[in-house]
Design an enzyme around this catalytic site. Sequence first.
Site, PDB file in Angstrom:
ATOM      1  N   LYS A   1      -5.564 -14.096 -11.873  1.00  0.00           N
ATOM      2  CA  LYS A   1      -5.413 -15.548 -11.995  1.00  0.00           C
ATOM      3  C   LYS A   1      -4.355 -15.973 -10.984  1.00  0.00           C
ATOM      4  O   LYS A   1      -3.464 -15.191 -10.641  1.00  0.00           O
ATOM      5  CB  LYS A   1      -4.947 -15.927 -13.402  1.00  0.00           C
ATOM      6  CG  LYS A   1      -5.283 -17.338 -13.788  1.00  0.00           C
ATOM      7  CD  LYS A   1      -6.700 -17.405 -14.326  1.00  0.00           C
ATOM      8  CE  LYS A   1      -7.187 -18.814 -14.506  1.00  0.00           C
ATOM      9  NZ  LYS A   1      -8.490 -18.836 -15.205  1.00  0.00           N
TER      10      LYS A   1
ATOM     11  N   ASP B   1     -10.548 -23.351 -11.332  1.00  0.00           N
ATOM     12  CA  ASP B   1     -10.038 -23.519 -12.700  1.00  0.00           C
ATOM     13  C   ASP B   1      -9.542 -24.968 -12.770  1.00  0.00           C
ATOM     14  O   ASP B   1      -9.899 -25.787 -11.903  1.00  0.00           O
ATOM     15  CB  ASP B   1      -8.919 -22.492 -13.000  1.00  0.00           C
ATOM     16  CG  ASP B   1      -8.643 -22.330 -14.503  1.00  0.00           C
ATOM     17  OD1 ASP B   1      -9.384 -21.589 -15.157  1.00  0.00           O
ATOM     18  OD2 ASP B   1      -7.699 -22.954 -15.021  1.00  0.00           O
TER      19      ASP B   1
HETATM   20  N1  GLU Z   1     -11.699 -20.421 -14.317  1.00  0.00           N
HETATM   21  C1  GLU Z   1     -12.858 -19.765 -14.863  1.00  0.00           C
HETATM   22  C2  GLU Z   1     -12.440 -18.868 -15.996  1.00  0.00           C
HETATM   23  O1  GLU Z   1     -11.407 -19.086 -16.595  1.00  0.00           O
HETATM   24  C3  GLU Z   1     -13.706 -19.089 -13.800  1.00  0.00           C
HETATM   25  C4  GLU Z   1     -12.997 -18.127 -12.909  1.00  0.00           C
HETATM   26  C5  GLU Z   1     -13.786 -17.674 -11.678  1.00  0.00           C
HETATM   27  O2  GLU Z   1     -14.860 -18.175 -11.418  1.00  0.00           O
HETATM   28  O3  GLU Z   1     -13.265 -16.791 -11.008  1.00  0.00           O
HETATM   29  O4  GLU Z   1     -13.093 -17.949 -16.377  1.00  0.00           O
END
Ligand code: GLU
Length: 444
Positions: A126, A166
């Site tokens: 993240k 995100d």
């Molecule tokens: N933000 C999304 C999640 O929390 C997708 C993350 C992504 O596509 O890498 O799973």
Amino acid sequence: MSYVDEVYRRTVEDNPGEFEFHQAVREILESLKLVIDSDEKKYRDVSLLERLIEPERIISFRVPWVDDRGHLQINKGYRIQYNSAIGPYKGGLRFHSSVNLNLLKFVGFEQTFKNALTGLPIGGAKGGSNFDRKGKSDREIMAFCQSFMSELFKYIGDDLDILGGDIGAGAREIGYLFGQYKRLAGLHCGAMTGKGPSFGGSPIRTQATGYGLVYMLENLLRRHGKGLDGKVVVISGAGSVAVHTIEKIQQYGAKVVTLSDSDGYIYDKDGIRLDVVKQIKEVRRGRIKEYLDEVPSAIYEEKKSIWDIPCHIALPCATQNEINLNAAKTLVRNGCIALAEGANMPCDQEATEFFQQSGVLFMPGKAANGGGVAVSTLEMRQNSMRTSWTFDEVDGQLHKIMSEIYDKTSDTAERYGVKGNFVAGANIAAFEKIAEAMMAQGFV
Ligand code: GLU
């Protein structure tokens, strides 16, 4: 003291003041007691939990950019490469004023489990910044994104770490970030997902988290002899997850009566009009209060809690800890029978336990909102294969993945004697996969 309790105590001591991180770790460790307590030595001897909780790498950097008045601005930038046991690091970027290391450690830890649960070969990561796009011009957003990527591009790649979207990082931001990545790295490769369809993006990526949430919910209800038709649904949030959840759930005959942003919520007893919401959010990039201009019979509230509105199904799709014990009690009192988390950790632990004790069908975010990252992984797959699949092909795969996540979560809970506890089922199923990979790879 048990190994699990000992590790939790040390996590709190070693990461002072990081409450959301402690909360995410505690929730997962509670579930893992069912696996670990009976076979402690196996995990303790290789310090498995300590290694699982400590991120493999944290990259922290400054992001200088120039605003429209010619003033210099500095933001903080981060990437947490959490765990690469089962695949390259994968996870979104969050651009919001609340972003700090505590928050990213909590979502990064959760992402590692969520990604494992999809059954796809992706590790957890993240990243993000305390940059807030609200009120910024397009040029300012581009300047920020280019500066952010000028530092981060050194640490990512399609076999190493793949960025996604995100909160605060949608198609526009991903486009600017990708453009700068391509320029600096000299590569047009799949180091980012959520790209536009004209430059390697996958069909249905924008809709995936919302659609996936509804597919999961439909599975959950169907396997319990219930359905979506005619159900009244309260949804929080007005971002991509909320909007596409409304779109899909309406196709199943449910009636969504709310949506919200950080200023307040809209209640439309006749059912939220998706065309109006899309116009506000996707075309004008406005605030949901503007819904009243088109639908004057709706109600807009700034002070009250959205969870006071009676519903059969609650879908929190905004942010972490939006439902506490009080809100949970009100929802149950008003007849809520099911809840699926569209956001990451929107229910705090007391609320979650209350829902479970009250017999509410409760599906945690790691299982319920995995559709987004799953379709991101299908985007990576299409990029590697130099191909692109149709909307229906990707939608079919998403549908299948959500159903498999349901089965894995439900079967694992049953195997550990806690049938219907999807929190434990999701945490344990993900853990089994990650732990096996970590054990096989030695003490690294
Ligand atoms: N933000 C999304 C999640 O929390 C997708 C993350 C992504 O596509 O890498 O799973």
